[in-house]
Design a protein around this motif. Structure first.
Motif, mmCIF file in Angstrom:
data_model
loop_
_atom_site.group_PDB
_atom_site.id
_atom_site.type_symbol
_atom_site.label_atom_id
_atom_site.label_comp_id
_atom_site.label_asym_id
_atom_site.label_seq_id
_atom_site.Cartn_x
_atom_site.Cartn_y
_atom_site.Cartn_z
ATOM 1 N N UNK A 112 0.817 -1.216 0.000
ATOM 2 C CA UNK A 112 0.000 0.000 0.000
ATOM 3 C C UNK A 112 0.850 1.266 0.000
ATOM 4 N N UNK A 113 2.184 1.078 0.155
ATOM 5 C CA UNK A 113 3.016 2.278 0.196
ATOM 6 C C UNK A 113 3.184 2.859 -1.204
ATOM 7 N N UNK A 114 3.974 3.910 -1.279
ATOM 8 C CA UNK A 114 4.002 4.716 -2.501
ATOM 9 C C UNK A 114 4.872 4.134 -3.611
ATOM 10 N N UNK A 115 5.903 3.331 -3.272
ATOM 11 C CA UNK A 115 6.876 2.889 -4.285
ATOM 12 C C UNK A 115 7.190 1.407 -4.113
ATOM 13 N N UNK A 148 10.218 0.145 -11.744
ATOM 14 C CA UNK A 148 9.890 0.887 -10.528
ATOM 15 C C UNK A 148 8.519 1.522 -10.698
ATOM 16 N N UNK A 149 7.643 1.209 -9.765
ATOM 17 C CA UNK A 149 6.297 1.768 -9.751
ATOM 18 C C UNK A 149 6.191 2.734 -8.580
ATOM 19 N N UNK A 150 5.828 3.946 -8.873
ATOM 20 C CA UNK A 150 5.623 4.937 -7.819
ATOM 21 C C UNK A 150 4.345 5.704 -8.126
ATOM 22 N N UNK A 151 3.505 5.866 -7.101
ATOM 23 C CA UNK A 151 2.230 6.522 -7.350
ATOM 24 C C UNK A 151 1.380 5.738 -8.326
ATOM 25 N N UNK A 152 1.575 4.393 -8.327
ATOM 26 C CA UNK A 152 0.850 3.469 -9.205
ATOM 27 C C UNK A 152 1.120 3.738 -10.685
ATOM 28 N N UNK A 153 2.318 4.267 -10.979
ATOM 29 C CA UNK A 153 2.724 4.485 -12.365
ATOM 30 C C UNK A 153 4.173 4.041 -12.561
#
Length: 213
Positions: free
Chosen positions: A101-104, A120-125
């Motif tokens: 559930x975290x950001x990255x 690398x996925x950050x902010x679901x992107x």
């Protein structure tokens, strides 16, 4: 006397007839002495085993990079900036990695080797991907195992050398985007002077040294 005059006249006619000659026909020897026409040179094909075109050879690495999976705007079927759902759908095969559930977080293709691509996925992107092997060529031709000098030849105008966070003898070559807003490439170079890893991504994520941090 008439007889003597006739004889003299005949003698004169015969003498004049002996002096007349018909034009001479050129002899075979004269024909042989005439210069022969110069033959037209025939173009010759390159000798077998001749050296290949150096321009074509120089472009082979660039062509390989252009057709490889690594691009400035993404990797294979996935594009930087895609949502997590879009990445999973485009890749088609399972992607391994925790999706907390975290950001990255990081995703790795199932069955891939440890040094293959990592997303690398950050902010679901998708914001970045990392490579640690010499089988995959970076956009522009760089790869693991190359020296700093080789990289600077490939990226002559956009590469900035920066310090390595953990290796005093190492450094990074940070390749700025050709157009504003584009992705960057960061090559990590070890103390031996050779590339150990590289990554492509957006800022600020491309500058994260320890994965998601």
């Amino acid at each position: 006397m008439k007889q003597l005059g006739s004889v003299l006249a005949l003698a004169i006619v015969l003498a004049l007839g002996g002096c007349a000659r018909s034009p001479e026909t050129p002899s075979k020897d004269a024909d042989a002495a005439a210069p022969a026409p110069t033959p037209t040179p025939t173009p010759t094909a390159p000798a077998a085993g001749a050296a290949p075109d150096q321009g074509a050879a120089a472009g082979s690495d660039a062509a390989a990079a252009a057709t490889g999976p690594a691009r400035l705007d993404g990797y294979g079927p996935v594009a930087l900036g895609s949502t997590l759902e879009q990445v999973q759908a485009a890749w088609k095969e399972p992607l391994q990695g925790e999706v907390p559930d975290d950001y990255c977080h990081a995703l790795r293709p199932q069955g891939a080797q440890a040094d293959d691509v990592v997303f690398m996925i950050e902010g679901k992107r998708l914001v970045r991907y990392d490579v640690r092997n010499d089988r995959i060529v970076a956009p522009g031709g760089g790869k693991v195992g190359m020296s700093l000098g080789q990289l600077q030849t490939l990226y002559p105008d956009r590469g900035d050398v920066t310090a390595h966070k953990y290796d005093e003898k190492g450094h990074n070559l940070r390749v700025r985007p050709a157009t504003e807003g584009g992705a960057l490439i960061n090559f990590e170079i070890g103390g031996d002077g050779n590339v150990t890893a590289w990554r492509v991504g957006q800022t600020p994520q491309v500058d994260y040294v320890e994965g998601c941090s």
